[in-house]
Design a protein around this motif. Structure first.
Motif, mmCIF file in Angstrom:
data_model
loop_
_atom_site.group_PDB
_atom_site.id
_atom_site.type_symbol
_atom_site.label_atom_id
_atom_site.label_comp_id
_atom_site.label_asym_id
_atom_site.label_seq_id
_atom_site.Cartn_x
_atom_site.Cartn_y
_atom_site.Cartn_z
ATOM 1 N N VAL A 45 118.152 5.675 48.751
ATOM 2 C CA VAL A 45 118.479 6.616 48.275
ATOM 3 C C VAL A 45 117.989 6.752 46.359
ATOM 4 C CG1 VAL A 45 120.381 9.138 47.157
ATOM 5 C CG2 VAL A 45 119.833 7.319 49.439
ATOM 6 N N ASP A 46 118.001 5.155 45.992
ATOM 7 C CA ASP A 46 117.343 4.941 45.364
ATOM 8 C C ASP A 46 116.219 5.679 44.372
ATOM 9 O OD1 ASP A 46 120.281 4.971 44.023
ATOM 10 O OD2 ASP A 46 119.897 2.728 43.951
ATOM 11 N N ILE A 47 115.041 4.763 45.619
ATOM 12 C CA ILE A 47 114.486 5.034 46.180
ATOM 13 C C ILE A 47 113.038 6.226 46.255
ATOM 14 C CG2 ILE A 47 111.850 3.920 47.138
ATOM 15 C CD1 ILE A 47 113.629 1.278 47.487
ATOM 16 N N PHE A 48 114.031 6.646 46.801
ATOM 17 C CA PHE A 48 113.575 8.204 47.474
ATOM 18 C C PHE A 48 113.539 9.081 46.295
ATOM 19 C CE2 PHE A 48 115.516 12.666 47.500
ATOM 20 C CZ PHE A 48 114.630 13.206 48.607
ATOM 21 N N LEU A 49 115.205 9.123 45.057
ATOM 22 C CA LEU A 49 114.522 9.825 43.928
ATOM 23 C C LEU A 49 114.118 9.491 42.618
ATOM 24 C CD1 LEU A 49 118.616 9.846 43.059
ATOM 25 C CD2 LEU A 49 117.310 11.789 44.044
ATOM 26 N N LEU A 50 114.302 8.298 42.492
ATOM 27 C CA LEU A 50 112.977 7.423 41.398
ATOM 28 C C LEU A 50 111.950 8.398 41.432
ATOM 29 C CD1 LEU A 50 112.414 6.675 39.478
ATOM 30 C CD2 LEU A 50 112.325 4.593 40.020
ATOM 31 N N VAL A 51 111.244 7.765 42.907
ATOM 32 C CA VAL A 51 109.670 8.646 43.022
ATOM 33 C C VAL A 51 109.701 9.988 43.142
ATOM 34 C CG1 VAL A 51 107.973 8.448 45.372
ATOM 35 C CG2 VAL A 51 109.166 6.471 44.550
ATOM 36 N N LEU A 52 110.183 10.724 43.615
ATOM 37 C CA LEU A 52 110.125 12.080 44.153
ATOM 38 C C LEU A 52 110.094 12.904 42.298
ATOM 39 C CD1 LEU A 52 110.404 14.420 46.296
ATOM 40 C CD2 LEU A 52 110.285 11.804 47.231
ATOM 41 N N SER A 53 111.129 11.755 41.402
ATOM 42 C CA SER A 53 111.264 12.441 40.557
ATOM 43 C C SER A 53 110.218 12.308 39.745
ATOM 44 C CB SER A 53 112.753 12.337 39.717
ATOM 45 O OG SER A 53 112.736 11.458 39.640
ATOM 46 N N GLY A 54 109.704 10.882 39.474
ATOM 47 C CA GLY A 54 107.905 10.891 38.894
ATOM 48 C C GLY A 54 107.250 10.861 39.511
ATOM 49 N N TRP A 55 107.317 11.447 40.754
ATOM 50 C CA TRP A 55 105.749 12.282 41.287
ATOM 51 C C TRP A 55 106.202 13.944 40.753
ATOM 52 C CZ3 TRP A 55 101.235 11.936 42.756
ATOM 53 C CH2 TRP A 55 100.784 12.806 43.128
ATOM 54 N N VAL A 56 107.528 14.936 40.182
ATOM 55 C CA VAL A 56 107.250 16.194 39.901
ATOM 56 C C VAL A 56 106.954 15.794 38.517
ATOM 57 C CG1 VAL A 56 108.684 17.434 39.091
ATOM 58 C CG2 VAL A 56 108.885 16.505 41.116
ATOM 59 N N LEU A 57 107.224 14.563 38.117
ATOM 60 C CA LEU A 57 107.280 14.285 36.320
ATOM 61 C C LEU A 57 105.575 14.273 36.502
ATOM 62 C CD1 LEU A 57 108.563 14.167 33.800
ATOM 63 C CD2 LEU A 57 107.657 11.431 34.127
ATOM 64 N N SER A 58 104.579 13.346 37.335
ATOM 65 C CA SER A 58 103.339 13.866 36.868
ATOM 66 C C SER A 58 102.423 14.742 37.263
ATOM 67 C CB SER A 58 102.930 12.393 38.267
ATOM 68 O OG SER A 58 102.807 12.337 39.290
ATOM 69 N N LEU A 59 103.662 15.349 38.153
ATOM 70 C CA LEU A 59 102.698 16.827 38.634
ATOM 71 C C LEU A 59 102.288 17.811 36.973
ATOM 72 C CD1 LEU A 59 103.977 17.757 41.825
ATOM 73 C CD2 LEU A 59 101.780 16.581 41.592
ATOM 74 N N CYS A 60 103.680 17.543 36.181
ATOM 75 C CA CYS A 60 103.788 18.565 35.049
ATOM 76 C C CYS A 60 103.386 17.920 34.105
ATOM 77 C CB CYS A 60 105.307 18.956 34.834
ATOM 78 S SG CYS A 60 106.640 18.950 35.680
ATOM 79 N N LEU A 61 102.329 16.590 34.488
ATOM 80 C CA LEU A 61 101.803 16.230 33.083
ATOM 81 C C LEU A 61 100.222 16.939 33.468
ATOM 82 C CD1 LEU A 61 103.411 13.058 31.662
ATOM 83 C CD2 LEU A 61 103.519 15.382 30.660
ATOM 84 N N HIS A 62 100.091 16.778 34.605
ATOM 85 C CA HIS A 62 98.630 16.742 35.759
ATOM 86 C C HIS A 62 98.352 18.383 34.693
ATOM 87 C CE1 HIS A 62 95.237 16.778 38.663
ATOM 88 N NE2 HIS A 62 96.285 18.103 38.047
ATOM 89 N N GLU A 63 99.282 18.897 35.278
ATOM 90 C CA GLU A 63 99.196 20.652 35.021
ATOM 91 C C GLU A 63 99.159 20.577 33.412
ATOM 92 O OE1 GLU A 63 98.013 22.315 37.948
ATOM 93 O OE2 GLU A 63 98.911 21.208 39.014
ATOM 94 N N TYR A 64 99.940 20.262 33.326
ATOM 95 C CA TYR A 64 99.729 20.425 30.912
ATOM 96 C C TYR A 64 98.153 19.663 30.631
ATOM 97 C CZ TYR A 64 101.722 19.467 26.168
ATOM 98 O OH TYR A 64 101.204 19.419 24.885
ATOM 99 N N ALA A 65 98.026 18.959 30.730
ATOM 100 C CA ALA A 65 96.839 18.324 30.580
ATOM 101 C C ALA A 65 95.669 19.369 30.899
ATOM 102 C CB ALA A 65 96.158 17.203 31.138
ATOM 103 N N HIS A 66 95.394 20.144 32.122
ATOM 104 C CA HIS A 66 94.539 20.853 32.439
ATOM 105 C C HIS A 66 94.815 22.569 31.017
ATOM 106 C CE1 HIS A 66 93.180 19.677 35.523
ATOM 107 N NE2 HIS A 66 93.993 19.977 36.994
ATOM 108 N N ALA A 67 96.477 22.773 30.728
ATOM 109 C CA ALA A 67 96.879 23.625 29.830
ATOM 110 C C ALA A 67 96.165 23.446 28.752
ATOM 111 C CB ALA A 67 98.130 23.961 29.762
ATOM 112 N N LEU A 68 96.531 21.955 28.519
ATOM 113 C CA LEU A 68 95.968 21.864 27.006
ATOM 114 C C LEU A 68 94.507 22.265 26.573
ATOM 115 C CD1 LEU A 68 97.885 20.656 24.070
ATOM 116 C CD2 LEU A 68 96.993 18.432 25.435
ATOM 117 N N VAL A 69 93.884 21.532 27.294
ATOM 118 C CA VAL A 69 92.344 21.297 27.075
ATOM 119 C C VAL A 69 91.545 22.810 26.844
ATOM 120 C CG1 VAL A 69 90.291 20.164 27.859
ATOM 121 C CG2 VAL A 69 92.086 19.462 27.583
#
Length: 276
Positions: A45-69
């Motif tokens: 469960v710990d691995i599940f939570l860390l991988v999923l939340s870390g993945w969502v974090l990277s998706l947010c920053l991915h889209e943020y990079a598009h918007a910022l540029v």
């Protein structure tokens, strides 16, 4: 100085303040990271939570990079649309940007690229800037992959491994093993997302990088096929030879960065509701 002047003149500073939703995502990453590090409760469960939340974090920053540029390239409207606050609920296609990539990771262990934020290209006259806007997202994935792989390059998780417990279940071995396995799985996902995002498929970032440089007839053909880019990607990955070649490439690239070989197994182990 000119950039800060443009920010203060064209958009309120509040438009750049991270949203409470993003702060909540950061909190989940921190807590799940602590749980995995200490082995608190069920490590799967710990691995599940860390991988999923870390993945969502990277998706947010991915889209943020598009918007910022895009913002600094001339589209000030991305601030009005809330894209600069790192709030995934503000995306023009939250299902494509967040939900679908999450489902792909949970069920298939695939780092599927999300749908990009909407950018008004009428304010961006330069082909170079248009390509840079599209390239900003994949560049974020590349940076993430390098950062996540860096600890392994310096010897972290050297004792990471898997074994069978007394009940026949799989046990993660090594000091802080669950944490390092989750980190390795996240690095593997970022390598995969980097490759997928750079494929020259209509509708994906790789195709969008090329789009401004196409002749008008090819641009019209591209725009016609762009809505079906995800379907085309699935069809390609469904072919066994292409699938094997793709995952072979991702595994090789991850290995070059120093990511442990069992990283992809973490994506299976995180499905704690299944027996492995």
């Amino acid at each position: 100085m000119s950039n800060s002047y443009q920010v203060s003149r064209n958009a309120p500073r509040s438009a750049f303040v991270p949203s409470p939703v993003f702060v909540g995502i950061l909190a989940i990453v921190a807590v799940s990271g602590w749980m995995a590090w200490t082995g608190y409760g069920n490590v799967r469960v710990d691995i599940f939570l860390l991988v999923l939340s870390g993945w969502v974090l990277s998706l947010c920053l991915h889209e943020y990079a598009h918007a910022l540029v895009a913002y600094f390239s001339g589209d000030g409207g991305v601030a009005d649309r809330g894209y600069l606050r790192l709030n995934p609920l503000k995306y023009s296609h939250p299902v494509l940007s967040i939900v679908l990539p999450l489902v792909a990771v949970v069920l298939g262990g695939i780092g599927l690229p999300g749908g990009a934020v909407w950018v008004d290209h009428t304010h961006i006259g330069s082909k170079v800037k248009q390509s840079l806007i599209s390239a900003a997202g994949p560049a974020t994935n590349v940076v993430f992959a390098l950062l996540l792989a860096a600890p392994f390059a310096f010897g972290a998780g050297d004792d990471l491994g898997l074994a069978h417990g007394p009940n026949g279940d799989v046990v993660v071995t090594g000091e802080h093993g669950a944490f390092w396995l989750a980190l390795a799985a996240l690095a593997f996902l970022q390598v995969m997302a980097s490759v997928l995002n750079l494929l020259p498929v209509p509708g994906l970032d790789g195709g969008n990088i090329l789009h401004p440089w196409l002749s008008p007839p090819y641009q019209r053909a591209y725009d016609m096929f762009a809505p079906y880019g995800f379907i085309l990607l699935f069809v390609l990955l469904w072919q066994s030879k292409i699938n094997a070649a793709f995952f072979g490439l991702v595994t090789w690239l991850a290995g070059v960065l120093g990511v442990p070989e069992i990283a992809d197994y973490g994506l299976f182990l995180m499905r704690f509701w299944e027996d492995v």
